[in-house]
Design a protein around this motif. Sequence first.
Motif, PDB file in Angstrom:
ATOM      1  N   ARG A 370      46.364  24.487  23.731  1.00 17.38           N
ATOM      2  CA  ARG A 370      47.144  25.639  24.169  1.00 17.38           C
ATOM      3  C   ARG A 370      46.237  26.716  24.762  1.00 17.38           C
ATOM      4  N   GLN A 371      45.104  26.958  24.099  1.00 16.17           N
ATOM      5  CA  GLN A 371      44.164  27.934  24.624  1.00 16.17           C
ATOM      6  C   GLN A 371      43.581  27.473  25.961  1.00 16.17           C
ATOM      7  N   LYS A 372      43.369  26.160  26.059  1.00 14.00           N
ATOM      8  CA  LYS A 372      42.847  25.630  27.314  1.00 14.00           C
ATOM      9  C   LYS A 372      43.876  25.760  28.427  1.00 14.00           C
ATOM     10  N   VAL A 373      45.148  25.591  28.098  1.00 17.25           N
ATOM     11  CA  VAL A 373      46.197  25.781  29.104  1.00 17.25           C
ATOM     12  C   VAL A 373      46.183  27.222  29.607  1.00 17.25           C
ATOM     13  N   GLU A 374      46.077  28.155  28.677  1.00 14.86           N
ATOM     14  CA  GLU A 374      46.088  29.565  29.071  1.00 14.86           C
ATOM     15  C   GLU A 374      44.885  29.920  29.946  1.00 14.86           C
ATOM     16  N   SER A 375      43.687  29.482  29.509  1.00 12.07           N
ATOM     17  CA  SER A 375      42.487  29.795  30.285  1.00 12.07           C
ATOM     18  C   SER A 375      42.462  29.041  31.612  1.00 12.07           C
ATOM     19  N   SER A 376      42.924  27.793  31.605  1.00 17.01           N
ATOM     20  CA  SER A 376      42.946  27.012  32.840  1.00 17.01           C
ATOM     21  C   SER A 376      43.955  27.578  33.831  1.00 17.01           C
ATOM     22  N   THR A 377      45.052  28.117  33.318  1.00 21.68           N
ATOM     23  CA  THR A 377      46.039  28.744  34.203  1.00 21.68           C
ATOM     24  C   THR A 377      45.442  29.956  34.904  1.00 21.68           C
ATOM     25  N   GLU A 378      44.732  30.767  34.146  1.00 18.49           N
ATOM     26  CA  GLU A 378      44.086  31.935  34.738  1.00 18.49           C
ATOM     27  C   GLU A 378      43.003  31.517  35.726  1.00 18.49           C
ATOM     28  N   HIS A 381      44.587  30.294  38.922  1.00 18.44           N
ATOM     29  CA  HIS A 381      45.108  31.405  39.713  1.00 18.44           C
ATOM     30  C   HIS A 381      43.967  32.133  40.435  1.00 18.44           C
ATOM     31  N   SER A 382      42.851  32.346  39.745  1.00 17.47           N
ATOM     32  CA  SER A 382      41.710  33.032  40.355  1.00 17.47           C
ATOM     33  C   SER A 382      41.096  32.190  41.459  1.00 17.47           C
ATOM     34  N   LYS A 413      39.051  21.506  41.054  1.00 14.74           N
ATOM     35  CA  LYS A 413      38.586  21.314  39.680  1.00 14.74           C
ATOM     36  C   LYS A 413      39.475  22.061  38.690  1.00 14.74           C
ATOM     37  N   THR A 414      39.830  23.295  39.015  1.00 12.40           N
ATOM     38  CA  THR A 414      40.692  24.047  38.098  1.00 12.40           C
ATOM     39  C   THR A 414      42.082  23.414  38.002  1.00 12.40           C
ATOM     40  N   GLU A 415      42.557  22.819  39.094  1.00  8.90           N
ATOM     41  CA  GLU A 415      43.840  22.112  39.027  1.00  8.90           C
ATOM     42  C   GLU A 415      43.745  20.901  38.118  1.00  8.90           C
ATOM     43  N   SER A 416      42.642  20.180  38.224  1.00  6.83           N
ATOM     44  CA  SER A 416      42.450  19.019  37.344  1.00  6.83           C
ATOM     45  C   SER A 416      42.349  19.445  35.884  1.00  6.83           C
ATOM     46  N   ASP A 417      41.597  20.517  35.627  1.00  9.06           N
ATOM     47  CA  ASP A 417      41.456  21.009  34.252  1.00  9.06           C
ATOM     48  C   ASP A 417      42.796  21.469  33.693  1.00  9.06           C
ATOM     49  N   LEU A 418      43.580  22.130  34.509  1.00  4.36           N
ATOM     50  CA  LEU A 418      44.883  22.602  34.054  1.00  4.36           C
ATOM     51  C   LEU A 418      45.814  21.431  33.775  1.00  4.36           C
ATOM     52  N   THR A 419      45.780  20.435  34.639  1.00  3.83           N
ATOM     53  CA  THR A 419      46.617  19.247  34.424  1.00  3.83           C
ATOM     54  C   THR A 419      46.257  18.545  33.124  1.00  3.83           C
TER      55      THR A 419
END
Length: 442
Positions: A370-378, A381-382, A413-419
Motif C-alpha cells: 500500500r505504501q509502495k502504491v502511494e509512493s509510486s503514484t506520486e 505523477h512527477s 520505470k515509474t509506470e512499471s513500479d506502480l503497476t
Amino acid sequence: MKHLGLLFIIFHLSFSPVKAQSPWTLQQCCDYAVEHNIAIRQQQNRCDQQALQLSTAKNQRLPDLSASSSQNFSFGRGLTAENTYTNTNTSSTSFSLGTSVPIFTGFQIPNNIRLNALNLEAATQDLEKAKNDIRVQVAQQYVQILYDMEILDVAHRQTAIDSAQVARLQALLEVGKTSEAELAQQRSTLAQALLTVTQADNNLRLALLALSQLLELDSPEGFTIERPADVPAFIAGENSVASPDDILSAALTTRPEIQAEQIRLSATDRSLAIARAGYYPTLSFSAGLGTNYYTTSGFKADPFGKQIKNNFSQYLGLNLNIPIFNRFQTRNNIRSAKIDRLNQQLTLDNTKKALYKEIQTAWYNTIAARQKVESSTEARHSSETAFRLVQTKYENGKATITEFNEAKNNLMKTESDLTQARYEYLYQTALLKFYRGEPLRF
C-alpha cells in the motif's frame, strides 16, 4: 527505418493469440484447477480409503458367519468298539456352520468407529487444504500474468513513443534540421525498446504456460485470462487492514489445516480409550451347527445320509475373557497413546504458529504494498510532468534527444513500479481476506 517499422509490426502480431478463446476469470481458473489437479485427486482417493476404513469399523458390530468341512483318513492300529487294538482304516467327513457376535469388548468397537470417523473428517479437511493451496497458487500465477500484461503494455507505449521520434527525426533530417548521428541514436533506442517488447512478450507467454500447466491443460494455445477493468478501483476504499491477531482469530475457526489437526487431537483421545480397553473383560456369543459321517474298515457303517442326519448337532455358547497379565502390553499401549496425544498437541500448536507467521507476512506485505502504491503514484505523477516538460522543450529545440529519452525512461520505470505495486497490493489484500474465510477473488 522501414526495417524497424516492419520489425515492430511483426512483434505486435506475434502477441496476438492464434486461437480465439474466451478469457478465463480467476474463479474459473480456481474451479478448473481444483477439479483436475492430480494432487487434489490423490487426496480425494485418501478420503475414499478412509471412508472404507470407517465402514469396516462399523461392520465389527455385525455377527460373522463361516462354514467348514473336513475329510480325514486314519491308517494303522487303533482301538475298536470291543476295547481291543487291531489294524483298521477309518475315514470321517464333517460339516459345520458357526457364528459369533461380540457383546462387550471394553468399548473398543464404538471407540474404533469414532476414531475412524474422526480420521475421515481430518482427511476431508486435508482435502480442503489441498484445494486452498492450489487456489493460492493459481491466484499468484494469475496476478503474475496480469502484471506481465501491464508491463507489455508499457513496453508497447515506449515503443510507440520511440517510433514517433524516429519518424520525427527522419522528417527533420530531410529538411536539414537534425543530424544523422541523432537519428541513429534514436533508432538504437527504438531497437532497444523493441527488445524490451520481445522480453515482456516472452515473460507473458511463460506466465501463461505456467498457469496452464497448473490447471493441467493439454496445451496453452489460445489460453488467456480476463483482465480487471480498472485495478485502482479495487484498491480504492482499502484504507484499513485488519490486524494479524484479528485475522488469526477468524482463521482458527475456518482454516482446514487447523481443523484437521484439532480433529486429529480428538482422535488421540479415542486411541487412548481403545488402548484402555485392554483392561476390560470381553464377552461374545457363539452358535453353530455340525454333523459328520464316519466309517471303519471291517465294520458295517450306516449310510452317509443317515449318519449326516443322526449326527446333526447344535450348540450355543458365551465366551468370557478376563485379562489378568499380558506382559504389560496394555500398560505400554496406554503410555504410547498418551505420548501420541502430546505430540499431536504440539503439531496443532506448530500449525497455529505457522499460520500466524503466514498471516503476519501477508499483513506486512500488504502494508508495504500500500505504501509502495502511494509512493509510486506520486513518483509516476512527477515523472509524467517532467516528461511532458522535457518533451515540450525537445520539440522546441531546447532539450537534447538524450534528455528526452532519459525523461521517457524514467516515466516508463515509474509506470512499471506502480503497476507492480498495484497488483502486489491487490493480491495481498485478497490473501488476507482469504485467511479470514472469504472466497479468493480480485
